[in-house]
Scaffold this motif. Structure first.
Motif, PDB file in Angstrom:
ATOM      1  N   ARG A 139       0.832  -1.432   0.040  1.00 48.32           N
ATOM      2  CA  ARG A 139      -0.130  -0.086   0.121  1.00 48.32           C
ATOM      3  C   ARG A 139       0.802   1.223   0.127  1.00 48.32           C
ATOM      4  O   ARG A 139       0.433   2.293  -0.753  1.00 48.32           O
ATOM      5  N   ARG A 157       0.338   4.445  -3.482  1.00 51.08           N
ATOM      6  CA  ARG A 157      -0.460   4.945  -2.507  1.00 51.08           C
ATOM      7  C   ARG A 157      -1.845   5.413  -3.344  1.00 51.08           C
ATOM      8  O   ARG A 157      -2.864   5.726  -3.073  1.00 51.08           O
ATOM      9  N   ALA A 215      -7.972   1.231  -1.329  1.00 52.30           N
ATOM     10  CA  ALA A 215      -7.577   0.432  -0.291  1.00 52.30           C
ATOM     11  C   ALA A 215      -8.145  -1.137  -0.607  1.00 52.30           C
ATOM     12  O   ALA A 215      -7.446  -2.121  -0.426  1.00 52.30           O
ATOM     13  N   ALA A 258      -5.941  -2.361  -3.699  1.00 54.57           N
ATOM     14  CA  ALA A 258      -4.416  -2.795  -2.968  1.00 54.57           C
ATOM     15  C   ALA A 258      -4.847  -4.055  -2.405  1.00 54.57           C
ATOM     16  O   ALA A 258      -3.847  -4.889  -2.722  1.00 54.57           O
ATOM     17  N   GLU A 259      -5.603  -4.313  -1.730  1.00 55.30           N
ATOM     18  CA  GLU A 259      -5.935  -5.601  -0.782  1.00 55.30           C
ATOM     19  C   GLU A 259      -6.163  -6.885  -1.993  1.00 55.30           C
ATOM     20  O   GLU A 259      -5.511  -7.793  -1.689  1.00 55.30           O
TER      21      GLU A 259
END
Length: 523
Positions: free
Chosen positions: A407, A411, A415, A418-419
C-alpha cells in the motif's frame, strides 16, 4: 533426456492435481507438458468450498490418517502461499440433539493435536449470547465452539502451480484435447488437438492421467480402471448474512454439514451439497445447481440464522463433480476424500490419479513424482514443501506486513483494490503495476474493479483467453459484472489477440508439426 518435441512427462488434466504434478516434476528437472481440454481449473478445481482444511467432519468417519495428512498440508500451504491462503475462524453453533457437547469437544481436541499448528489458533467454547458471532443467530442457540482452518481462492491456486511449472521449463497447453495414445516399450506416442482443431503428435516417456472426473474415460494401456464415485457438490452465494470475519459450520439433521463463509467482502458463500452424480461426463462441463439443492442449502441456513434466506436471494451459484474413491459409504457425504495413486510400468510408465482433495494436492503430487523418479531417472529430491508459490516469497510468510508495504508503494490504489491485488498476486503485484503511478495509467475499466493493466497481465502471463477465464477463475469479479461488461471484455481480448504477432506457450502446439493422421487409439 529426449530431444525436439519430446517430453519426459505428459500430464493430462489442468486441475489442481495435474498442475501440482507438473510443478513438482518440472522442479526436479523433468521435461513436462501439461494439456487441458478447457481452461485451467475450469471444472472440479474451481467448484470447491474454497477451503484449505483438515476436514473436521471426517473424524466422525474415523479417517484419522486423512485428517492428519490434511492438517499437515494446511500448515505447509499457509507457509508457501501466505497471500492466497488466509487463516479463518469457524463458529459451530451447538445443537445438543444433533451431537452432544462432549463429542464435539473430543473432535476439536483431536483436530488441534493431530498435527503441529504454527500459525492457527486452537479451538475453544464460546458463549453466543455475548460473542459477536451469536448476533445473527436465532435466540435459541446460546453456545458453540470456535476452531481454525483456512480460506483459499481455489482456481488461482491451480494457476499459480501451473505458472511455477512453466517458469521451471514446463509447457502448459490449455484448450488442448488429449485424443489418443499408443504405448511403446519406452515411450508414448500421443495425439493432441489444439483449440483450432489441428492434430499434433508428441512423444513422452511417461503419461500421467490426472483427468479428475474423466480419469476412467481416459484409461489407457493395460492399467485397469478403478471404480469411482462421482459426487455433485453445489454452492450458492448471497449478500452477506453477517458483518464479521468468522465463518459458520452448521450441523444438519441428516448428519451433513453446511458452511456459511464470508466471501469477497460483500457476500456469503454457502455450501455444499453431496449428491451422487449419475449423468453423462459430457454434461459435467455445463453443470448447474438444481432447485432442490438451493432449497436444501437455504433450509440449512434458516435453521440457525434469524433472518431467513430464500431462493430469490441467491446472487450466484456453481456446481462441480468430485471424483471420489468408491468405498462402503452409503451416503455420498461419507465417501472418503482420500486418494489412490497407480503406477503401471508394463511398457512406458503410466501414472493414474484417483480421488483427492484440494488441501492434499501438494502431497499427492510429491508422491506421484516420487513414484516416477525411478523409471524416469530423476535424482532430485522432493522440494515443493519449502518453495513458495509465485507471489508467496514474502519475509516470514507475513502477509499483513507485505500488504502494508505494498500500500505504501502504491498509494494511488484504493484500499480494497490494493488488498485484492496483494491477495491475488502477492509479491508479483508489483510486476503487474510496473511503470504505473496513477489510476489513470491503469487504463480503461473493462468491468467493475478490472482495469486494462490487470487484464493484460492475465492474458499475457496466466493463460486467460476469455472474459469467463478472467472474471470467474483468475478473479471472482464476475459477481458484479453485467452482460455488457462481459461483452466488452471479450471484445477487448479478441482485439488484443488479433494484434499479437508472436505466439506464446498458450499456443504451444501451433509450432509443432501437424500429423497427417492420428496414431491408433489405446483408450
Amino acid at each position: 533426456m529426449t530431444e525436439g518435441n519430446d517430453w519426459d512427462v505428459l500430464v493430462v488434466g489442468g486441475g489442481i492435481n495435474g498442475a501440482g504434478i507438473a510443478r513438482d516434476a518440472a522442479g526436479r528437472g523433468a521435461r513436462v507438458m501439461l494439456v487441458e481440454q478447457d481452461d485451467l481449473a475450469q471444472h472440479t478445481s474451481s467448484a470447491s468450498t474454497k477451503l484449505i482444511h483438515g476436514g473436521l467432519r471426517y473424524l466422525e468417519y474415523r479417517e484419522f490418517g486423512l485428517v492428519r495428512k490434511a492438517l499437515k498440508e494446511r500448515e505447509v500451504l499457509l507457509s508457501i502461499a501466505p497471500h492466497l491462503i488466509a487463516p479463518l475462524r469457524f463458529v459451530m453453533p451447538h445443537v445438543p440433539e444433533l451431537r452432544p457437547a462432549w463429542m464435539i469437544r473430543a473432535g476439536l481436541f483431536l483436530y488441534d493435536h493431530l498435527s503441529r499448528r504454527a500459525v492457527l489458533e486452537g479451538s475453544r467454547g464460546v458463549n453466543l449470547r455475548t460473542h459477536f458471532a451469536g448476533a445473527p443467530l436465532v435466540d435459541s442457540i446460546t453456545r458453540g465452539f470456535i476452531y481454525s482452518d483456512a480460506a483459499v481462492d481455489d482456481a488461482r491456486l491451480v494457476v499459480l502451480n501451473a505458472l511455477d511449472a512453466q517458469e521451471r521449463g514446463a509447457c502448459i497447453a490449455t484448450r488442448t484435447r488429449f485424443v489418443s495414445a499408443s504405448r511403446g516399450e519406452r515411450a508414448w506416442r500421443i495425439v493432441l488437438q489444439d483449440a483450432h482443431g489441428e492434430l499434433r503428435e508428441v512423444d513422452a516417456r511417461a503419461l500421467v492421467n490426472a483427468a479428475g472426473p474423466w480419469v476412467n474415460a481416459l484409461a489407457t494401456g493395460d492399467a485397469p480402471a478403478r471404480a469411482m464415485r462421482l459426487v455433485k457438490g453445489s454452492h450458492i452465494v448471497t449478500k452477506k448474512l453477517f458483518d464479521h470475519d468468522h465463518a459458520y459450520i452448521l450441523q444438519n439433521e441428516d448428519r451433513r454439514i453446511v458452511f456459511a463463509i464470508p466471501w469477497q467482502r460483500d457476500y456469503t458463500l454457502i455450501g455444499t451439497t453431496d449428491i451422487d452424480y449419475e449423468g453423462s461426463l459430457a454434461d459435467v462441463r455445463d453443470l448447474r445447481i438444481a432447485s432442490e439443492e438451493i432449497d436444501y442449502l437455504c433450509a440449512a441456513v434458516n435453521r440457525y440464522f434469524a433472518k431467513p434466506v430464500h431462493a430469490r436471494d441467491v446472487i450466484w451459484s456453481y456446481a462441480g463433480v468430485r471424483p471420489l474413491l468408491c468405498d462402503d459409504a452409503a451416503d455420498a457425504a461419507a465417501a472418503t476424500r482420500d486418494y489412490q495413486l497407480q503406477l503401471d510400468t508394463n511398457g512406458a510408465p503410466l501414472f493414474t490419479v484417483f480421488g483427492g482433495k484440494i488441501t492434499t494436492y501438494r502431497r499427492l503430487a510429491q508422491e506421484a513424482v516420487d513414484a516416477l523418479a525411478a523409471p524416469l531417472a530423476l535424482a532430485a529430491p522432493a522440494w515443493t514443501h519449502a518453495a513458495p508459490l509465485p507471489g508467496g516469497d514474502m519475509p516470514d510468510a507475513d502477509f499483513p506486513r507485505f500488504l502494508a508495504g505494498f500500500r505504501e508503494r502504491h498509494r494511488y490504489l484504493p484500499a480494497p483494490l490494493a488488498e485484492r491485488y496483494a491477495r491475488a498476486y502477492g509479491t508479483r503485484a508489483d510486476a503487474l503495476l510496473e511503470g504505473i503511478g496513477s489510476m489513470d495509467a491503469m487504463g480503461t475499466m473493462l468491468a467493475p474493479d478490472l482495469y486494462e493493466a490487470e487484464a493484460a497481465y492475465l492474458v499475457t502471463h496466466e493463460w486467460a483467453r476469455s472474459a469467463e477465464d478472467i472474471l470467474w477463475r483468475r478473479s471472482k469479479l464476475g459477481i458484479k459484472a453485467s452482460a455488457a461488461d462481459i461483452e466488452r471484455l471479450d471484445a477487448w481480448i479478441a482485439a488484443r489477440e488479433s494484434q499479437c504477432d508472436q505466439p506464446d506457450q498458450r499456443d504451444a502446439l501451433r509450432n509443432m508439426p501437424a500429423t497427417a493422421k492420428p496414431a491408433a487409439s489405446a483408450t
